[in-house]
Scaffold this motif. Structure first.
Motif, PDB file in Angstrom:
ATOM      1  N   ALA A   1      76.350  41.600  11.165  1.00  0.00           N
ATOM      2  CA  ALA A   1      75.007  41.652  11.720  1.00  0.00           C
ATOM      3  C   ALA A   1      74.964  43.100  12.163  1.00  0.00           C
ATOM      4  O   ALA A   1      75.632  43.734  12.583  1.00  0.00           O
ATOM      5  N   ASN A   2      73.801  43.632  12.187  1.00  0.00           N
ATOM      6  CA  ASN A   2      73.070  44.809  12.631  1.00  0.00           C
ATOM      7  C   ASN A   2      71.819  44.550  13.523  1.00  0.00           C
ATOM      8  O   ASN A   2      71.120  43.820  13.212  1.00  0.00           O
ATOM      9  N   LEU A   3      71.679  45.703  14.424  1.00  0.00           N
ATOM     10  CA  LEU A   3      70.466  45.640  15.313  1.00  0.00           C
ATOM     11  C   LEU A   3      70.127  47.105  15.597  1.00  0.00           C
ATOM     12  O   LEU A   3      71.158  47.907  15.686  1.00  0.00           O
ATOM     13  N   PRO A   4      68.806  47.437  16.085  1.00  0.00           N
ATOM     14  CA  PRO A   4      68.439  48.852  16.526  1.00  0.00           C
ATOM     15  C   PRO A   4      68.887  49.116  17.780  1.00  0.00           C
ATOM     16  O   PRO A   4      69.255  48.032  18.660  1.00  0.00           O
ATOM     17  N   VAL A   5      69.361  50.393  17.888  1.00  0.00           N
ATOM     18  CA  VAL A   5      69.635  50.654  19.405  1.00  0.00           C
ATOM     19  C   VAL A   5      68.599  51.680  19.878  1.00  0.00           C
ATOM     20  O   VAL A   5      68.422  52.670  19.535  1.00  0.00           O
ATOM     21  N   ALA A   6      67.934  51.011  20.927  1.00  0.00           N
ATOM     22  CA  ALA A   6      66.745  51.744  21.494  1.00  0.00           C
ATOM     23  C   ALA A   6      67.029  52.376  22.739  1.00  0.00           C
ATOM     24  O   ALA A   6      66.252  52.826  23.501  1.00  0.00           O
ATOM     25  N   VAL A   7      68.433  52.500  23.163  1.00  0.00           N
ATOM     26  CA  VAL A   7      68.757  53.431  24.365  1.00  0.00           C
ATOM     27  C   VAL A   7      69.425  54.835  23.960  1.00  0.00           C
ATOM     28  O   VAL A   7      69.811  54.708  22.762  1.00  0.00           O
ATOM     29  N   GLY A   8      69.389  55.796  24.729  1.00  0.00           N
ATOM     30  CA  GLY A   8      69.893  57.034  24.311  1.00  0.00           C
ATOM     31  C   GLY A   8      71.477  57.036  24.770  1.00  0.00           C
ATOM     32  O   GLY A   8      72.150  57.975  24.027  1.00  0.00           O
ATOM     33  N   SER A   9      71.837  56.197  25.421  1.00  0.00           N
ATOM     34  CA  SER A   9      73.185  56.443  25.818  1.00  0.00           C
ATOM     35  C   SER A   9      73.790  54.944  25.721  1.00  0.00           C
ATOM     36  O   SER A   9      73.397  53.944  26.559  1.00  0.00           O
ATOM     37  N   VAL A  10      74.998  54.788  25.143  1.00  0.00           N
ATOM     38  CA  VAL A  10      75.603  53.562  25.014  1.00  0.00           C
ATOM     39  C   VAL A  10      76.977  53.314  25.745  1.00  0.00           C
ATOM     40  O   VAL A  10      77.754  54.330  25.307  1.00  0.00           O
ATOM     41  N   ARG A  11      77.294  52.336  26.362  1.00  0.00           N
ATOM     42  CA  ARG A  11      78.392  51.903  26.910  1.00  0.00           C
ATOM     43  C   ARG A  11      79.140  50.870  26.161  1.00  0.00           C
ATOM     44  O   ARG A  11      78.423  49.728  26.311  1.00  0.00           O
ATOM     45  N   ALA A  12      80.204  51.001  25.235  1.00  0.00           N
ATOM     46  CA  ALA A  12      80.855  50.077  24.660  1.00  0.00           C
ATOM     47  C   ALA A  12      82.019  49.602  25.283  1.00  0.00           C
ATOM     48  O   ALA A  12      83.009  50.268  25.694  1.00  0.00           O
ATOM     49  N   VAL A  13      82.032  48.349  25.754  1.00  0.00           N
ATOM     50  CA  VAL A  13      83.272  47.746  26.585  1.00  0.00           C
ATOM     51  C   VAL A  13      83.803  46.605  25.824  1.00  0.00           C
ATOM     52  O   VAL A  13      83.380  45.513  25.808  1.00  0.00           O
ATOM     53  N   LEU A  14      85.188  46.925  25.574  1.00  0.00           N
ATOM     54  CA  LEU A  14      86.025  46.161  25.076  1.00  0.00           C
ATOM     55  C   LEU A  14      86.757  45.044  26.143  1.00  0.00           C
ATOM     56  O   LEU A  14      87.283  45.650  27.283  1.00  0.00           O
ATOM     57  N   GLY A  15      86.617  43.735  26.088  1.00  0.00           N
ATOM     58  CA  GLY A  15      87.150  42.950  27.143  1.00  0.00           C
ATOM     59  C   GLY A  15      87.928  41.910  26.575  1.00  0.00           C
ATOM     60  O   GLY A  15      87.779  41.355  25.457  1.00  0.00           O
ATOM     61  N   TRP A  16      88.875  41.412  27.246  1.00  0.00           N
ATOM     62  CA  TRP A  16      89.972  40.468  27.023  1.00  0.00           C
ATOM     63  C   TRP A  16      90.871  39.989  28.080  1.00  0.00           C
ATOM     64  O   TRP A  16      90.577  40.420  29.191  1.00  0.00           O
ATOM     65  N   THR A  17      91.210  38.574  27.816  1.00  0.00           N
ATOM     66  CA  THR A  17      92.353  38.227  28.947  1.00  0.00           C
ATOM     67  C   THR A  17      93.653  38.032  27.996  1.00  0.00           C
ATOM     68  O   THR A  17      93.593  37.569  26.805  1.00  0.00           O
ATOM     69  N   GLY A  18      94.653  38.266  28.939  1.00  0.00           N
ATOM     70  CA  GLY A  18      95.971  37.984  28.147  1.00  0.00           C
ATOM     71  C   GLY A  18      96.975  37.560  29.119  1.00  0.00           C
ATOM     72  O   GLY A  18      97.002  37.917  30.201  1.00  0.00           O
ATOM     73  N   GLY A  19      97.809  36.363  28.685  1.00  0.00           N
ATOM     74  CA  GLY A  19      98.722  35.805  29.440  1.00  0.00           C
ATOM     75  C   GLY A  19     100.163  36.416  29.440  1.00  0.00           C
ATOM     76  O   GLY A  19     100.272  37.766  29.028  1.00  0.00           O
ATOM     77  N   ALA A  20     101.181  35.750  29.813  1.00  0.00           N
ATOM     78  CA  ALA A  20     102.521  36.362  29.712  1.00  0.00           C
ATOM     79  C   ALA A  20     102.885  36.542  28.380  1.00  0.00           C
ATOM     80  O   ALA A  20     102.682  35.821  27.422  1.00  0.00           O
ATOM     81  N   GLY A  21     103.608  37.939  28.177  1.00  0.00           N
ATOM     82  CA  GLY A  21     103.679  38.501  26.902  1.00  0.00           C
ATOM     83  C   GLY A  21     102.824  38.870  26.061  1.00  0.00           C
ATOM     84  O   GLY A  21     103.101  39.269  24.877  1.00  0.00           O
ATOM     85  N   ALA A  22     101.535  39.107  26.414  1.00  0.00           N
ATOM     86  CA  ALA A  22     100.281  39.562  25.665  1.00  0.00           C
ATOM     87  C   ALA A  22     100.378  41.125  25.682  1.00  0.00           C
ATOM     88  O   ALA A  22     100.754  41.386  26.654  1.00  0.00           O
ATOM     89  N   PRO A  23      99.982  41.566  24.758  1.00  0.00           N
ATOM     90  CA  PRO A  23      99.797  43.104  24.584  1.00  0.00           C
ATOM     91  C   PRO A  23      98.648  43.654  25.438  1.00  0.00           C
ATOM     92  O   PRO A  23      97.784  43.064  25.889  1.00  0.00           O
ATOM     93  N   ASP A  24      98.878  44.964  25.819  1.00  0.00           N
ATOM     94  CA  ASP A  24      97.817  45.677  26.248  1.00  0.00           C
ATOM     95  C   ASP A  24      96.942  45.987  25.143  1.00  0.00           C
ATOM     96  O   ASP A  24      97.289  46.145  23.857  1.00  0.00           O
ATOM     97  N   ALA A  25      95.709  46.438  25.151  1.00  0.00           N
ATOM     98  CA  ALA A  25      94.828  46.974  24.142  1.00  0.00           C
ATOM     99  C   ALA A  25      94.048  48.312  24.749  1.00  0.00           C
ATOM    100  O   ALA A  25      93.808  48.593  25.985  1.00  0.00           O
TER     101      ALA A  25
END
Length: 497
Positions: free
Chosen positions: A10-34
């Protein structure tokens, strides 16, 4: 400002001048970092130089328009952010790809993997893309791209198993290789250092006893054990092997050159997704509804067919591809034989008969052998009829290899229940359905099918592009083949293949 929940493609118009892209996740024991990253791309889909890669070791672009902000942890959720000031991007930058890499594991080990887009000025969220992953160690969350002077965002949500080095090199970044370890016979005692000369300056002692933190670097792709060559090794590594195809030699020289390059790019995409050497029967389905007439008239559909011929040529060495067209009715076209590609395009991708005003139901005079009277096909969207015909064909013509269906449409989907029923029933069949949207809208159940529960395997892929002619071949084939190998693995595990 309300937040839009997005699905893959999917796509959508971006109506702001500055965008902050935030990658989020949760990880348990043994999970990697990203780690989040951004690549600034020109019209050719590649970086201009290594400075166009913004990540943990290079957190700020020279223009100041893109910055890696780093990680935060709050209530068990980890985020890593990149900020893009769209107004400050240089004019030659057409796209900013928002990527990520996993350190010490795969993205499938992380839960709640989400890409959020915020207005960097107000910190209000305007888009959210919840993603799923399996064995990927590099991931493309989405991209900001410029179209007719307007910035837009496209949700991608796919990756590959070659880590940050693979993500970087795919867009033209050079990655240092690890130095080769010497063999025991080559080990010699280190030479004594030369005596100092008058021009040598003494080395200043460190100002602190604490060693500086080691700089993180892009890990190279994993090395392969060397084998003794029968002849002198080439100076450059060989390209991915493309499969020889019957009839290829009969093509015009320019078309043959394009085909050869595209087959290699298909082979690279298959290898990247762990499917090197896989074979499949390829089926092509082309939307011929009234709204498609513009794309036929511009030659977009003919170009798509030529690019898909390379997929069939690489996956199936008989150089043939079964084909259907559809609108209100579905109609089978003659098989596309590779050596007859120019003639097939002239006979069966016909501009003049595709129009919003096809009303006559009288047979058209002067049809050549194999041609379909497009006026009998109609003008509306009945995707389920084409799906049903292909399913019947596969049942009546079983093959040792799985079937990959490449289904192109510009949207206008409205038979959602009928389409869903056909695709759910097809889960138990050796067919993977790859749908590609050609820039319009309303793809209905096709873009939601990935999230529908109650299927033993995910037998459907979908993505859409605003301008498929402007999408570079490597990226097109990567998107086209990103889910097919995973389906093969799952279908074999479930006994479908």
């Amino acid at each position: 400002m309300t937040s839009t929940s997005m699905s893959k493609g999917a796509n959508l118009p971006v109506a702001v001048g500055s965008v902050r892209a935030v990658l989020g996740w949760t990880g348990g024991a043994g999970a990697p970092d990203a780690d989040a990253s951004a690549l600034l791309l020109g019209a050719d889909g590649r970086v201009r130089d290594d400075g166009d890669f913004v990540f943990y070791n290079q957190p700020r672009h020279a223009s100041g328009a893109v910055r890696h902000l780093g990680k935060r942890r709050d209530a068990g959720v980890t985020t890593d952010s990149v900020e893009v000031e769209l107004r400050s991007l240089e004019p030659e930058i057409e796209r900013v790809v928002l990527g990520a890499s996993a350190d010490g594991g795969t993205f499938g080990q992380l839960s709640g993997l989400t890409l959020r887009l915020l207005d960097a000025g107000t910190q209000r969220e305007f888009a959210r893309f919840e993603m799923e992953a399996t064995t990927e160690t590099a991931f493309l969350g989405g991209e900001l791209y410029r179209r007719a002077g307007q910035w837009k965002f496209r949700a991608i949500g796919q990756g590959y198993a070659s880590g940050l080095a693979g993500l970087a090199t795919d867009f033209g970044i050079s990655v240092d290789e690890e130095p080769a370890l010497p063999t025991p016979a080559a080990v010699v005692p280190p030479a004594a250092p030369p005596p100092p000369t008058a021009v040598q300056a003494p080395v200043a002692p460190p100002t602190s006893h604490a060693p500086p933190p080691p700089a993180r670097r892009i890990p190279p792709p994993p090395p392969t054990p060397p084998t003794p060559p029968a002849s002198p090794a080439p100076l450059t590594p060989p390209a991915a092997a493309s499969r020889p195809s019957r009839g290829e030699e009969r093509l015009p020289v320019d078309m043959r050159k394009r085909l050869s390059l595209r087959k290699e790019q298909v082979a690279v995409s298959l290898r990247k997704h762990g499917a090197e050497g896989v074979t499949a029967r390829v089926v092509l389905i082309l939307d011929a509804s009234g709204s498609m007439s513009f794309l036929y008239a511009k030659g977009v559909v003919a170009d798509v067919v030529e690019r898909m011929a390379a997929v069939a040529a690489q996956l199936d060495d008989d150089g043939a591809m079964q084909a259907w067209t559809f609108a209100s009715q579905a109609a089978r076209l003659p098989d596309l034989t590779l050596g007859e590609l120019p003639e097939w395009l002239k006979l069966h991708v016909r501009v003049g008969e595709l129009s919003l005003f096809r009303r006559s139901r009288k047979p058209r005079k002067g049809l050549l052998p194999g041609q379909v009277d497009m006026r009998t096909v109609g003008i509306q969207n009945e995707e389920q009829k084409a799906i049903a015909e292909v399913r019947t064909y596969v049942r009546e013509h079983p093959a040792a290899d799985p079937t990959l269906v490449l289904f192109f449409s510009d949207g206008g989907v409205y038979r959602n229940n009928e389409i869903e029923r056909e695709l759910r029933e097809a889960v138990e069949e050796p067919i993977f359905w790859q749908f590609v949207g050609l820039g319009r809208s309303n793809y209905g159940v096709l873009e939601r099918f990935d999230t529908l529960p109650g299927r033993r395997v995910d037998n459907v892929g979908f993505f859409s592009v605003d301008d498929i002619g402007g999408l570079p071949d490597p990226e097109l084939y990567d998107r086209l083949l990103s889910e097919f190998p995973a389906w093969i693995t799952a279908a074999r595990r479930q006994g479908i293949l």
